[in-house]
Design a protein around this motif. Structure first.
Motif, mmCIF file in Angstrom:
data_model
loop_
_atom_site.group_PDB
_atom_site.id
_atom_site.type_symbol
_atom_site.label_atom_id
_atom_site.label_comp_id
_atom_site.label_asym_id
_atom_site.label_seq_id
_atom_site.Cartn_x
_atom_site.Cartn_y
_atom_site.Cartn_z
ATOM 1 N N PRO A 1 -0.834 16.441 9.284
ATOM 2 C CA PRO A 1 -1.531 15.878 8.112
ATOM 3 C C PRO A 1 -2.130 14.520 8.444
ATOM 4 C CG PRO A 1 0.835 15.635 7.881
ATOM 5 C CD PRO A 1 0.629 16.506 9.079
ATOM 6 N N GLU A 2 -3.238 14.203 7.782
ATOM 7 C CA GLU A 2 -3.883 12.900 7.969
ATOM 8 C C GLU A 2 -3.205 11.873 7.071
ATOM 9 O OE1 GLU A 2 -8.336 10.865 7.775
ATOM 10 O OE2 GLU A 2 -7.909 12.684 6.630
ATOM 11 N N HIS A 3 -2.971 10.691 7.615
ATOM 12 C CA HIS A 3 -2.376 9.608 6.848
ATOM 13 C C HIS A 3 -3.502 8.870 6.111
ATOM 14 C CE1 HIS A 3 1.706 9.212 9.138
ATOM 15 N NE2 HIS A 3 1.329 10.464 8.940
ATOM 16 N N ARG A 4 -3.386 8.799 4.788
ATOM 17 C CA ARG A 4 -4.364 8.105 3.946
ATOM 18 C C ARG A 4 -3.624 7.025 3.153
ATOM 19 N NH1 ARG A 4 -9.566 9.426 5.089
ATOM 20 N NH2 ARG A 4 -10.109 8.781 2.970
ATOM 21 N N VAL B 1 0.861 -1.182 0.000
ATOM 22 C CA VAL B 1 0.000 0.000 0.000
ATOM 23 C C VAL B 1 0.895 1.229 0.000
ATOM 24 C CG1 VAL B 1 -1.816 -1.213 1.289
ATOM 25 C CG2 VAL B 1 -0.202 0.247 2.521
ATOM 26 N N GLN B 2 0.309 2.332 -0.390
ATOM 27 C CA GLN B 2 1.082 3.571 -0.476
ATOM 28 C C GLN B 2 0.461 4.620 0.428
ATOM 29 O OE1 GLN B 2 1.792 4.820 -4.461
ATOM 30 N NE2 GLN B 2 2.888 6.670 -3.907
ATOM 31 N N LEU B 3 1.301 5.336 1.130
ATOM 32 C CA LEU B 3 0.851 6.374 2.057
ATOM 33 C C LEU B 3 0.736 7.708 1.338
ATOM 34 C CD1 LEU B 3 0.322 7.604 4.902
ATOM 35 C CD2 LEU B 3 2.819 7.782 5.146
ATOM 36 N N ARG B 4 -0.374 8.408 1.591
ATOM 37 C CA ARG B 4 -0.557 9.777 1.138
ATOM 38 C C ARG B 4 -0.856 10.655 2.337
ATOM 39 N NH1 ARG B 4 -4.635 8.900 -4.060
ATOM 40 N NH2 ARG B 4 -3.081 8.220 -5.570
ATOM 41 N N LEU B 5 -0.301 11.820 2.349
ATOM 42 C CA LEU B 5 -0.558 12.766 3.422
ATOM 43 C C LEU B 5 -1.583 13.785 2.947
ATOM 44 C CD1 LEU B 5 3.069 13.375 4.761
ATOM 45 C CD2 LEU B 5 1.350 11.764 5.597
ATOM 46 N N LYS B 6 -2.655 13.911 3.714
ATOM 47 C CA LYS B 6 -3.710 14.859 3.376
ATOM 48 C C LYS B 6 -3.631 16.023 4.358
ATOM 49 C CE LYS B 6 -8.720 15.306 2.801
ATOM 50 N NZ LYS B 6 -10.026 14.596 2.901
ATOM 51 N N TYR B 7 -3.310 17.186 3.823
ATOM 52 C CA TYR B 7 -3.125 18.356 4.663
ATOM 53 C C TYR B 7 -4.419 19.144 4.793
ATOM 54 C CZ TYR B 7 1.869 17.477 4.388
ATOM 55 O OH TYR B 7 3.105 16.892 4.483
ATOM 56 N N GLY B 8 -4.742 19.502 6.033
ATOM 57 C CA GLY B 8 -5.918 20.326 6.290
ATOM 58 C C GLY B 8 -5.510 21.758 6.559
ATOM 59 N N ALA B 9 -6.439 22.493 7.134
ATOM 60 C CA ALA B 9 -6.179 23.914 7.399
ATOM 61 C C ALA B 9 -5.126 24.094 8.471
ATOM 62 C CB ALA B 9 -7.478 24.611 7.798
ATOM 63 N N ALA B 10 -5.109 23.188 9.426
ATOM 64 C CA ALA B 10 -4.152 23.318 10.527
ATOM 65 C C ALA B 10 -3.896 21.935 11.112
ATOM 66 C CB ALA B 10 -4.690 24.263 11.601
#
Length: 230
Positions: A222-225, A210-219
């Motif tokens: 980052p969420e790990h997806r 699987v591959q990790l993506r970082l999802k950045y929010g306003a503050a």
């Protein structure tokens, strides 16, 4: 039963084995056990009453043969799909199951990850069928048949402290989700804690599955997806 959840009837003369298979099916996203039968007569009655989407069918039953039950079910309106799970290794049984349209044939004893793999493949096939036009192209027909034959990348041997069936379940959640998925979402699908899901996802990432993506929010952090690696 919602359209996103497939009902399953489990047919096995051994009550303990039926319970084990039932517990495993309940852990696979998109499936729900709606009944268990331990004889051929019970199997026919439950299918007629419960109208399941899928039957896990044993061959050796105290009052008959599971393949004869399969023949009977073919005469029912909108018959269920069948995965044969049996100790019967005779080529005659395998040939008969194929001729009767069984979608898979698992010989006991088998690795539980194989059943998880077969269930996941069949659910993906159902989703693909629902999205095709009334007259699919040849390439789309080939794809449908290939979905049941395809063999995914082999799972690595689990590290110490990891369960092979749970590892396969976590991987299949990632594989069957459109887009990407978080550890919390995986935990909810599999029925484990978020921390456990995160540990398995980290292991799958280390193995390159699987591959990790970082999802950045306003503050904040980052969420790990996670999504399948091509």
């Amino acid at each position: 039963m919602s359209e996103d959840v497939l009902g399953v009837v489990i047919v096995d003369d051994d009550f303990r084995v039926a319970d084990i298979h039932g517990a495993l099916v309940q852990r696979v996203p998109g499936y729900q056990v709606v009944g268990k039968a331990h004889t051929a007569a019970q199997a026919v009655d439950q299918v007629r009453t419960l109208r399941p989407d899928l039957v896990l069918m044993d061959v050796y039953l105290p009052d008959g043969n599971g393949l004869d039950v399969l023949r009977t079910l073919l005469d029912e309106p909108d018959p269920p799909a069948v995965i044969v799970i049996t100790a019967a290794r005779e080529i005659a049984s395998v040939r008969a199951a194929m001729q009767l349209g069984a979608v898979h044939y698992l010989v006991k004893p088998f690795d539980f990850s194989l059943l998880i793999e077969r269930l996941t493949a069949y659910r993906q096939l159902r989703h693909r069928l629902a999205g095709l036009p009334g007259e699919p192209a040849q390439s789309e027909v080939d794809e449908l048949f290939g979905m049941l034959r395809a063999t995914p990348s082999p799972m690595p041997r689990p590290a110490k402290g990891h369960s092979a069936p749970t590892l396969e379940l976590v991987r299949n959640v990632v594989r069957s989700t459109t887009g990407d998925v978080s550890a919390a979402e995986v935990a909810g699908e599999v029925g484990i804690s978020r921390a456990t899901a995160q540990r398995y996802l980290n292991y799958l990432e280390q193995q390159g599955l699987v591959q990790l993506r970082l999802k950045y929010g306003a503050a904040g952090r980052p969420e790990h997806r996670y999504h399948p690696r091509a």
